[in-house]
Design a protein around this motif. Sequence first.
Motif, PDB file in Angstrom:
ATOM      1  N   PHE A  60      -6.285   2.928 -11.876  1.00 15.10           N
ATOM      2  CA  PHE A  60      -6.205   3.711 -10.641  1.00 15.10           C
ATOM      3  C   PHE A  60      -6.485   2.900  -9.379  1.00 15.10           C
ATOM      4  O   PHE A  60      -6.427   3.454  -8.279  1.00 15.10           O
ATOM      5  CB  PHE A  60      -7.160   4.920 -10.681  1.00 15.10           C
ATOM      6  CG  PHE A  60      -6.931   5.828 -11.846  1.00 15.10           C
ATOM      7  CD1 PHE A  60      -5.715   6.455 -12.029  1.00 15.10           C
ATOM      8  CD2 PHE A  60      -7.937   6.046 -12.778  1.00 15.10           C
ATOM      9  CE1 PHE A  60      -5.497   7.295 -13.110  1.00 15.10           C
ATOM     10  CE2 PHE A  60      -7.728   6.888 -13.857  1.00 15.10           C
ATOM     11  CZ  PHE A  60      -6.507   7.510 -14.027  1.00 15.10           C
ATOM     12  N   ILE A  61      -6.769   1.604  -9.520  1.00 15.66           N
ATOM     13  CA  ILE A  61      -7.095   0.790  -8.345  1.00 15.66           C
ATOM     14  C   ILE A  61      -6.144  -0.397  -8.208  1.00 15.66           C
ATOM     15  O   ILE A  61      -5.635  -0.657  -7.106  1.00 15.66           O
ATOM     16  CB  ILE A  61      -8.563   0.309  -8.407  1.00 15.66           C
ATOM     17  CG1 ILE A  61      -9.513   1.507  -8.285  1.00 15.66           C
ATOM     18  CG2 ILE A  61      -8.850  -0.703  -7.293  1.00 15.66           C
ATOM     19  CD1 ILE A  61     -10.987   1.151  -8.356  1.00 15.66           C
ATOM     20  N   SER A  62      -5.896  -1.108  -9.293  1.00 18.76           N
ATOM     21  CA  SER A  62      -5.006  -2.267  -9.232  1.00 18.76           C
ATOM     22  C   SER A  62      -3.577  -1.853  -8.892  1.00 18.76           C
ATOM     23  O   SER A  62      -3.135  -0.753  -9.232  1.00 18.76           O
ATOM     24  CB  SER A  62      -5.002  -3.008 -10.573  1.00 18.76           C
ATOM     25  OG  SER A  62      -6.242  -3.610 -10.831  1.00 18.76           O
ATOM     26  N   LYS A  63      -2.860  -2.762  -8.243  1.00 17.69           N
ATOM     27  CA  LYS A  63      -1.446  -2.529  -7.954  1.00 17.69           C
ATOM     28  C   LYS A  63      -0.663  -2.477  -9.256  1.00 17.69           C
ATOM     29  O   LYS A  63      -0.900  -3.242 -10.173  1.00 17.69           O
ATOM     30  CB  LYS A  63      -0.904  -3.665  -7.073  1.00 17.69           C
ATOM     31  CG  LYS A  63       0.549  -3.481  -6.652  1.00 17.69           C
ATOM     32  CD  LYS A  63       1.094  -4.726  -5.973  1.00 17.69           C
ATOM     33  CE  LYS A  63       1.384  -5.819  -6.991  1.00 17.69           C
ATOM     34  NZ  LYS A  63       2.094  -6.975  -6.400  1.00 17.69           N
ATOM     35  N   GLY A  64       0.296  -1.582  -9.310  1.00 15.31           N
ATOM     36  CA  GLY A  64       1.133  -1.497 -10.500  1.00 15.31           C
ATOM     37  C   GLY A  64       1.765  -0.135 -10.629  1.00 15.31           C
ATOM     38  O   GLY A  64       1.240   0.856 -10.111  1.00 15.31           O
ATOM     39  N   GLY A  65       2.864  -0.075 -11.335  1.00 10.54           N
ATOM     40  CA  GLY A  65       3.569   1.180 -11.515  1.00 10.54           C
ATOM     41  C   GLY A  65       3.382   1.753 -12.907  1.00 10.54           C
ATOM     42  O   GLY A  65       2.821   2.828 -13.088  1.00 10.54           O
ATOM     43  N   SER A  66       3.844   1.022 -13.940  1.00  9.39           N
ATOM     44  CA  SER A  66       3.825   1.529 -15.312  1.00  9.39           C
ATOM     45  C   SER A  66       2.407   1.811 -15.801  1.00  9.39           C
ATOM     46  O   SER A  66       2.133   2.868 -16.371  1.00  9.39           O
ATOM     47  CB  SER A  66       4.505   0.533 -16.252  1.00  9.39           C
ATOM     48  OG  SER A  66       5.845   0.309 -15.890  1.00  9.39           O
ATOM     49  N   VAL A  79       0.828  -1.211   0.000  1.00  9.73           N
ATOM     50  CA  VAL A  79       0.000   0.000   0.000  1.00  9.73           C
ATOM     51  C   VAL A  79       0.860   1.257   0.000  1.00  9.73           C
ATOM     52  O   VAL A  79       0.566   2.227  -0.716  1.00  9.73           O
ATOM     53  CB  VAL A  79      -0.956  -0.004   1.206  1.00  9.73           C
ATOM     54  CG1 VAL A  79      -1.772   1.288   1.257  1.00  9.73           C
ATOM     55  CG2 VAL A  79      -1.894  -1.206   1.140  1.00  9.73           C
ATOM     56  N   ILE A  80       1.928   1.263   0.777  1.00  4.13           N
ATOM     57  CA  ILE A  80       2.816   2.432   0.823  1.00  4.13           C
ATOM     58  C   ILE A  80       3.479   2.661  -0.532  1.00  4.13           C
ATOM     59  O   ILE A  80       3.565   3.799  -1.011  1.00  4.13           O
ATOM     60  CB  ILE A  80       3.877   2.246   1.931  1.00  4.13           C
ATOM     61  CG1 ILE A  80       3.212   2.311   3.310  1.00  4.13           C
ATOM     62  CG2 ILE A  80       4.964   3.315   1.828  1.00  4.13           C
ATOM     63  CD1 ILE A  80       4.140   1.963   4.451  1.00  4.13           C
ATOM     64  N   LYS A  81       3.935   1.585  -1.155  1.00  4.34           N
ATOM     65  CA  LYS A  81       4.542   1.711  -2.479  1.00  4.34           C
ATOM     66  C   LYS A  81       3.528   2.235  -3.495  1.00  4.34           C
ATOM     67  O   LYS A  81       3.845   3.107  -4.320  1.00  4.34           O
ATOM     68  CB  LYS A  81       5.081   0.350  -2.929  1.00  4.34           C
ATOM     69  CG  LYS A  81       5.834   0.399  -4.249  1.00  4.34           C
ATOM     70  CD  LYS A  81       6.402  -0.970  -4.607  1.00  4.34           C
ATOM     71  CE  LYS A  81       7.160  -0.924  -5.938  1.00  4.34           C
ATOM     72  NZ  LYS A  81       7.727  -2.253  -6.287  1.00  4.34           N
ATOM     73  N   GLN A  82       2.291   1.725  -3.405  1.00  4.00           N
ATOM     74  CA  GLN A  82       1.244   2.195  -4.312  1.00  4.00           C
ATOM     75  C   GLN A  82       0.929   3.668  -4.048  1.00  4.00           C
ATOM     76  O   GLN A  82       0.709   4.438  -4.996  1.00  4.00           O
ATOM     77  CB  GLN A  82      -0.019   1.350  -4.131  1.00  4.00           C
ATOM     78  CG  GLN A  82      -1.176   1.714  -5.041  1.00  4.00           C
ATOM     79  CD  GLN A  82      -1.057   1.118  -6.429  1.00  4.00           C
ATOM     80  OE1 GLN A  82      -0.008   0.604  -6.799  1.00  4.00           O
ATOM     81  NE2 GLN A  82      -2.134   1.173  -7.189  1.00  4.00           N
ATOM     82  N   ALA A  83       0.907   4.064  -2.779  1.00  6.76           N
ATOM     83  CA  ALA A  83       0.632   5.462  -2.427  1.00  6.76           C
ATOM     84  C   ALA A  83       1.692   6.395  -3.000  1.00  6.76           C
ATOM     85  O   ALA A  83       1.389   7.517  -3.427  1.00  6.76           O
ATOM     86  CB  ALA A  83       0.558   5.615  -0.907  1.00  6.76           C
ATOM     87  N   MET A  84       2.932   5.935  -3.033  1.00  8.88           N
ATOM     88  CA  MET A  84       4.002   6.736  -3.634  1.00  8.88           C
ATOM     89  C   MET A  84       3.777   6.895  -5.135  1.00  8.88           C
ATOM     90  O   MET A  84       3.976   7.987  -5.690  1.00  8.88           O
ATOM     91  CB  MET A  84       5.355   6.078  -3.352  1.00  8.88           C
ATOM     92  CG  MET A  84       5.749   6.066  -1.882  1.00  8.88           C
ATOM     93  SD  MET A  84       7.247   5.095  -1.542  1.00  8.88           S
ATOM     94  CE  MET A  84       8.463   6.027  -2.474  1.00  8.88           C
ATOM     95  N   ALA A 129       0.883   9.434  -5.552  1.00 11.30           N
ATOM     96  CA  ALA A 129       1.321  10.815  -5.328  1.00 11.30           C
ATOM     97  C   ALA A 129       2.144  11.329  -6.506  1.00 11.30           C
ATOM     98  O   ALA A 129       1.927  12.444  -7.000  1.00 11.30           O
ATOM     99  CB  ALA A 129       2.121  10.897  -4.033  1.00 11.30           C
ATOM    100  N   PHE A 130       3.082  10.502  -6.974  1.00  7.69           N
ATOM    101  CA  PHE A 130       3.902  10.900  -8.114  1.00  7.69           C
ATOM    102  C   PHE A 130       3.054  11.012  -9.376  1.00  7.69           C
ATOM    103  O   PHE A 130       3.258  11.910 -10.207  1.00  7.69           O
ATOM    104  CB  PHE A 130       5.031   9.892  -8.324  1.00  7.69           C
ATOM    105  CG  PHE A 130       5.933  10.217  -9.483  1.00  7.69           C
ATOM    106  CD1 PHE A 130       6.714  11.360  -9.487  1.00  7.69           C
ATOM    107  CD2 PHE A 130       5.977   9.373 -10.588  1.00  7.69           C
ATOM    108  CE1 PHE A 130       7.529  11.661 -10.570  1.00  7.69           C
ATOM    109  CE2 PHE A 130       6.792   9.669 -11.670  1.00  7.69           C
ATOM    110  CZ  PHE A 130       7.573  10.814 -11.659  1.00  7.69           C
ATOM    111  N   GLY A 131       2.083  10.101  -9.536  1.00 10.51           N
ATOM    112  CA  GLY A 131       1.219  10.116 -10.705  1.00 10.51           C
ATOM    113  C   GLY A 131       0.361  11.367 -10.773  1.00 10.51           C
ATOM    114  O   GLY A 131       0.187  11.957 -11.847  1.00 10.51           O
TER     115      GLY A 131
END
Length: 365
Positions: free
Chosen positions: A335-341, A43-48, A51-53
């Motif tokens: 905007f909901i699923s975990k993921g970066g790219s 969750v913390i990684k996703q929150a980052m 925020a960056f997004g």
Amino acid sequence: MKILKFKNFTIYFDQYLFITISLISVMGLFFLYSASQGNLNIVIKQAMFVAFGLFLMFFVSQPDPDFYKNTSSLFLLISFILIIMTIFFGKEMNGAKRWLNFGFFTLQTSEIIKISLPIFLASYLYSKKLPISLKNASISITLIVIIFLLVASQPDLGTSIVIFLAGMYILFLAGLSWRFIGAAFGILILSTPFLWNNFLEPFQRQRILTLLNPNEDPYGTGWNITQSKIAIGSGGINGKGYQEGSQAYLDFLPETETDFIFAVIAEEFGFLGVSVICLLFFFILVRCLYLAYNARDRFCRLSIGGLSLIFASTLFINLGMVVGIIPVVGMPLPFISKGGSSLLSFYIAFGIIISMATHKKLMQR
């Protein structure tokens, strides 16, 4: 939309899209905590990323649309080079080579070309006479098919389908004749046996067969979709409650943090909960259509229409996959699923949409 003018600069901003996307993103963190069974690190990684997004969405919304029009060829070229680099030097995970490892982050390169292709096609076609000539249509379709095949070879059928649709949306919105569309559709139907035998991987063919008859192998290839349907159906009207979903917490439901997170939401919050999510997504789509209609010129209308329809296609594929009306192809919920790219690509796409919608000219084209 708001245009905030200061002494030395102007801020371009659409409060409706920004607030709605921010709300869905925050709700997504809430859902992800439950789907990951309380894993705070995820969750913390996703929150980052969120925020960056959001910052990235604001940042890319500030340049004038002419910047994107003039740099669309360079943007596509860079995206194409990244795809080629992925084929030769990509990081392989679960039998697929879709990512480039840059040390401090891993990039799924197909997510970049998913944005650059429709913008390039919009810049190429916006000044062409209607209806689009056979030459211009052929050049565009050839480019679309090449990129589609490159991404599909990774293999990534879900993203390649979205990329193909992205290009075809632009051609349709740019005025491709119905005769040409009908001919292309006929060719696609006639080539189905060839594509089935020579293009699709064995596991992809099996997923399609499973869709047609999920009960043939309920404990094997049909497991994912069967458990997803059970989770959605067991949620009822009001749901079982937050973190009370048995399918996710007993590990019956696969990929709860990514592809099947919608099933987790449906089980825990029921029909009412998923209705709220769907209404928020629907509002975004309606807002994008409104912005496209009121955009300053044809290039902006094509770009907004193409990017918003990519968003709509991703939604349809994910939701259709989860409820069992299309094959499982591995597509995250925006905007909901975990993921970066994937997550960042949608923030960039909506930033570009806001740029296209908020920058006006005195002379409309």
